[in-house]
Design a protein around this motif. Structure first.
Motif, PDB file in Angstrom:
ATOM      1  N   MET A   1       0.850  -1.187   0.000  1.00  0.00           N
ATOM      2  CA  MET A   1       0.000   0.000   0.000  1.00  0.00           C
ATOM      3  C   MET A   1       0.891   1.244   0.000  1.00  0.00           C
ATOM      4  O   MET A   1       2.039   1.202   0.450  1.00  0.00           O
ATOM      5  CB  MET A   1      -0.892   0.014   1.250  1.00  0.00           C
ATOM      6  CG  MET A   1      -1.822  -1.172   1.359  1.00  0.00           C
ATOM      7  SD  MET A   1      -3.111  -1.179   0.089  1.00  0.00           S
ATOM      8  CE  MET A   1      -4.014   0.309   0.544  1.00  0.00           C
TER       9      MET A   1
ATOM     10  N   GLY B   1       4.342  -5.156   6.215  1.00  0.00           N
ATOM     11  CA  GLY B   1       4.686  -4.007   7.055  1.00  0.00           C
ATOM     12  C   GLY B   1       6.153  -3.932   7.390  1.00  0.00           C
ATOM     13  O   GLY B   1       6.603  -2.990   8.049  1.00  0.00           O
TER      14      GLY B   1
ATOM     15  N   ARG C   1       0.354  -0.006   8.828  1.00  0.00           N
ATOM     16  CA  ARG C   1      -0.843  -0.725   8.411  1.00  0.00           C
ATOM     17  C   ARG C   1      -1.309  -1.654   9.506  1.00  0.00           C
ATOM     18  O   ARG C   1      -0.491  -2.162  10.294  1.00  0.00           O
ATOM     19  CB  ARG C   1      -0.597  -1.494   7.103  1.00  0.00           C
ATOM     20  CG  ARG C   1       0.406  -2.612   7.180  1.00  0.00           C
ATOM     21  CD  ARG C   1       0.747  -3.140   5.797  1.00  0.00           C
ATOM     22  NE  ARG C   1      -0.403  -3.766   5.159  1.00  0.00           N
ATOM     23  CZ  ARG C   1      -0.474  -4.005   3.841  1.00  0.00           C
ATOM     24  NH1 ARG C   1       0.527  -3.657   3.052  1.00  0.00           N
ATOM     25  NH2 ARG C   1      -1.546  -4.591   3.329  1.00  0.00           N
TER      26      ARG C   1
ATOM     27  N   ASN D   1      -3.393  -4.982   9.310  1.00  0.00           N
ATOM     28  CA  ASN D   1      -4.021  -5.943   8.394  1.00  0.00           C
ATOM     29  C   ASN D   1      -5.310  -6.532   8.959  1.00  0.00           C
ATOM     30  O   ASN D   1      -6.173  -6.975   8.199  1.00  0.00           O
ATOM     31  CB  ASN D   1      -3.019  -7.045   8.034  1.00  0.00           C
ATOM     32  CG  ASN D   1      -1.932  -6.549   7.097  1.00  0.00           C
ATOM     33  OD1 ASN D   1      -2.089  -5.544   6.397  1.00  0.00           O
ATOM     34  ND2 ASN D   1      -0.798  -7.240   7.083  1.00  0.00           N
TER      35      ASN D   1
ATOM     36  N   THR E   1      -6.614  -1.584   7.032  1.00  0.00           N
ATOM     37  CA  THR E   1      -6.430  -0.136   7.038  1.00  0.00           C
ATOM     38  C   THR E   1      -4.947   0.212   7.002  1.00  0.00           C
ATOM     39  O   THR E   1      -4.125  -0.454   7.648  1.00  0.00           O
ATOM     40  CB  THR E   1      -7.079   0.485   8.289  1.00  0.00           C
ATOM     41  OG1 THR E   1      -8.473   0.169   8.302  1.00  0.00           O
ATOM     42  CG2 THR E   1      -6.926   2.001   8.283  1.00  0.00           C
ATOM     43  N   VAL E   2      -4.635   1.259   6.250  1.00  0.00           N
ATOM     44  CA  VAL E   2      -3.283   1.804   6.224  1.00  0.00           C
ATOM     45  C   VAL E   2      -3.361   3.249   6.710  1.00  0.00           C
ATOM     46  O   VAL E   2      -4.361   3.937   6.481  1.00  0.00           O
ATOM     47  CB  VAL E   2      -2.663   1.713   4.813  1.00  0.00           C
ATOM     48  CG1 VAL E   2      -3.446   2.536   3.813  1.00  0.00           C
ATOM     49  CG2 VAL E   2      -1.212   2.134   4.827  1.00  0.00           C
TER      50      VAL E   2
ATOM     51  N   CYS F   1      -4.597   7.469  -1.313  1.00  0.00           N
ATOM     52  CA  CYS F   1      -4.203   6.130  -0.929  1.00  0.00           C
ATOM     53  C   CYS F   1      -4.125   5.267  -2.187  1.00  0.00           C
ATOM     54  O   CYS F   1      -4.906   5.467  -3.133  1.00  0.00           O
ATOM     55  CB  CYS F   1      -5.247   5.574   0.050  1.00  0.00           C
ATOM     56  SG  CYS F   1      -4.942   3.905   0.621  1.00  0.00           S
TER      57      CYS F   1
END
Length: 125
Positions: free
Chosen positions: A34, A55, A72, A74, A78-79, A96
């Motif tokens: 992301m 991450g 983030r 998981n 969500t980041v 994003c």
């Protein structure tokens, strides 16, 4: 296809902080890198930072190193982008982004498969 929804933008004074969030849905979030991009008025969209699927690997454009932190969750799909010591030149719409393939790192816009709608960040001097 993944759907991305950003939140957390706003107006802040120089030196202040903001935290952006990006909620993802629609596919297996955990397998995808992301990232965050931004676009200032009259300028092209630029890469800001990205985080690997686990991450464990994070990278930033030089202009935000030491001030911005990407993370983030998981479990929550969500980041986040924590932005500290904000400067007027950070003013932009922040987007994003999700990688177009699993386990592919985001280095520039060609690696992006899905975009959020953007959230405005304005830093006053």
């Amino acid at each position: 296809q993944v759907q991305l929804v950003e939140s957390g933008g706003g107006l802040v004074q120089a030196g202040g902080s903001l935290r952006l969030s990006c909620a993802a849905s629609g596919r297996t979030f955990i397998s995808y890198s992301m990232g965050w991009f931004r676009q200032a008025p009259g300028k092209e969209r630029e890469f800001v930072c990205a985080i690997s699927w686990s991450g464990g690997y994070r990278y930033y454009v030089d202009s935000v190193k030491g001030r911005f932190t990407i993370s983030r969750d998981n479990a929550k799909n969500t980041v986040y982008l924590q932005m500290d010591s904000l400067k007027p030149e950070d003013t932009a719409v922040y987007y994003c982004a999700a990688a177009q393939s699993p386990y592919v790192r985001i280095k520039d816009h060609t690696d992006v498969g899905s975009w959020g709608q953007g959230t405005q960040v304005t830093v006053s001097s």
